[in-house]
Write a protein that holds these residues in place. Structure first.
Motif, PDB file in Angstrom:
ATOM      1  N   UNK A  18     -88.784 -29.493  17.173  1.00 36.20           N
ATOM      2  CA  UNK A  18     -89.612 -29.629  18.373  1.00 36.20           C
ATOM      3  C   UNK A  18     -91.046 -29.768  17.874  1.00 36.20           C
ATOM      4  N   UNK A  19     -91.662 -30.920  18.092  1.00 39.08           N
ATOM      5  CA  UNK A  19     -93.004 -31.182  17.564  1.00 39.08           C
ATOM      6  C   UNK A  19     -94.013 -31.362  18.681  1.00 39.08           C
ATOM      7  N   UNK A  20     -95.225 -30.883  18.421  1.00 40.56           N
ATOM      8  CA  UNK A  20     -96.357 -31.029  19.340  1.00 40.56           C
ATOM      9  C   UNK A  20     -97.572 -31.473  18.546  1.00 40.56           C
ATOM     10  N   UNK A  21     -98.400 -32.301  19.130  1.00 40.50           N
ATOM     11  CA  UNK A  21     -99.705 -32.620  18.551  1.00 40.50           C
ATOM     12  C   UNK A  21    -100.740 -31.906  19.381  1.00 40.50           C
ATOM     13  N   UNK A  22    -101.662 -31.258  18.716  1.00 35.25           N
ATOM     14  CA  UNK A  22    -102.595 -30.341  19.386  1.00 35.25           C
ATOM     15  C   UNK A  22    -103.817 -31.013  19.995  1.00 35.25           C
ATOM     16  N   UNK A  23    -104.134 -32.212  19.538  1.00 36.42           N
ATOM     17  CA  UNK A  23    -105.386 -32.838  19.949  1.00 36.42           C
ATOM     18  C   UNK A  23    -106.570 -32.347  19.135  1.00 36.42           C
ATOM     19  N   UNK A  24    -106.347 -31.400  18.236  1.00 35.76           N
ATOM     20  CA  UNK A  24    -107.402 -30.871  17.366  1.00 35.76           C
ATOM     21  C   UNK A  24    -107.483 -31.708  16.106  1.00 35.76           C
ATOM     22  N   UNK A  25    -108.686 -32.137  15.777  1.00 33.92           N
ATOM     23  CA  UNK A  25    -108.864 -32.909  14.550  1.00 33.92           C
ATOM     24  C   UNK A  25    -109.622 -32.084  13.520  1.00 33.92           C
ATOM     25  N   UNK A  26    -109.331 -32.362  12.270  1.00 32.39           N
ATOM     26  CA  UNK A  26    -110.062 -31.740  11.169  1.00 32.39           C
ATOM     27  C   UNK A  26    -110.492 -32.841  10.222  1.00 32.39           C
ATOM     28  N   UNK A  85    -102.490 -38.377   9.785  1.00 31.62           N
ATOM     29  CA  UNK A  85    -103.787 -39.013   9.531  1.00 31.62           C
ATOM     30  C   UNK A  85    -104.232 -39.853  10.723  1.00 31.62           C
ATOM     31  N   UNK A  86    -105.513 -39.732  11.049  1.00 28.82           N
ATOM     32  CA  UNK A  86    -106.121 -40.550  12.094  1.00 28.82           C
ATOM     33  C   UNK A  86    -107.119 -41.546  11.504  1.00 28.82           C
ATOM     34  N   UNK A  87    -107.734 -41.146  10.395  1.00 29.45           N
ATOM     35  CA  UNK A  87    -108.703 -41.970   9.668  1.00 29.45           C
ATOM     36  C   UNK A  87    -108.651 -41.506   8.215  1.00 29.45           C
ATOM     37  N   UNK A  88    -109.301 -42.226   7.309  1.00 26.57           N
ATOM     38  CA  UNK A  88    -109.237 -41.812   5.904  1.00 26.57           C
ATOM     39  C   UNK A  88    -109.684 -40.371   5.638  1.00 26.57           C
ATOM     40  N   UNK A  89    -110.587 -39.818   6.464  1.00 25.79           N
ATOM     41  CA  UNK A  89    -111.064 -38.453   6.236  1.00 25.79           C
ATOM     42  C   UNK A  89    -110.799 -37.515   7.414  1.00 25.79           C
ATOM     43  N   UNK A  90    -109.913 -37.910   8.338  1.00 26.03           N
ATOM     44  CA  UNK A  90    -109.652 -37.128   9.539  1.00 26.03           C
ATOM     45  C   UNK A  90    -108.155 -37.061   9.820  1.00 26.03           C
ATOM     46  N   UNK A  91    -107.687 -35.842  10.120  1.00 25.81           N
ATOM     47  CA  UNK A  91    -106.289 -35.628  10.485  1.00 25.81           C
ATOM     48  C   UNK A  91    -106.220 -34.884  11.804  1.00 25.81           C
ATOM     49  N   UNK A  92    -105.094 -35.029  12.489  1.00 25.80           N
ATOM     50  CA  UNK A  92    -104.832 -34.234  13.680  1.00 25.80           C
ATOM     51  C   UNK A  92    -103.867 -33.124  13.295  1.00 25.80           C
TER      52      UNK A  92
END
Length: 157
Positions: A18-26, A85-92
């Motif tokens: 069961x997977x969820x994406x939080x909407x939080x990026x780092x 990964x969302x961008x080269x230096x950003x993940x969700x």
């Protein structure tokens, strides 16, 4: 010294994820090194998920290596942090859970991650006291009692 064997919810990985994406990026440069310790102090049953790829031939267990498999559990269900990964230096930040209470535990870990982001703790302050130190002389914070010491973990921003 005797040690207690680790809790191993063996049936959990056999259940669908069961997977969820939080909407939080780092971002790669954010101070997130102590997220796993923060989870320990947040009151969740914390553990580390180690996936032995020599015996686990599927990709159903996919904890992020950034926090060494930081996992919470309830004895029958596990929930761990994942990244996409969302961008080269950003993940969700995401959460994956396995077990009979997967949806509930995934939601709980998601809530903890949102709380962690909101509180923004940066550095732990760990204070050690002698094992016989009275409660009234110990600083407020998450307390860990050991045979020879009493530790307090507090967070500063």
């Amino acid at each position: 010294m005797t040690t207690t064997p680790p809790t191993r919810p063996r049936c959990a990985p056999r259940r669908p994820a069961h997977s969820l994406w939080t909407g939080l990026t780092i971002h790669d440069d954010e101070p997130t090194a102590h997220l796993d310790l923060w989870l320990v102090t947040a009151g969740a049953r914390f553990g580390r998920l180690a996936v032995d790829t020599t015996i686990c031939h599927d990709s159903q267990l996919t904890p992020t290596r950034r926090w060494a498999g930081a996992t919470i559990h309830d004895g029958t269900t596990i929930a761990y942090i994942t990244l996409r990964p969302l961008a080269p230096d950003t993940d969700e930040l995401g959460v994956t859970a396995h077990g009979p209470h997967a949806a509930t535990l995934a939601a709980h870990l998601t809530d903890l991650l949102h709380q962690w982001r909101k509180e923004g703790p940066a550095e732990p302050v760990i204070t050690a006291h002698a094992a016989d130190t009275p409660d009234g002389q110990i600083l407020a914070g998450h307390r860990i009692d050991r045979p020879n010491s009493r530790l307090t973990v507090r967070w500063q921003r």
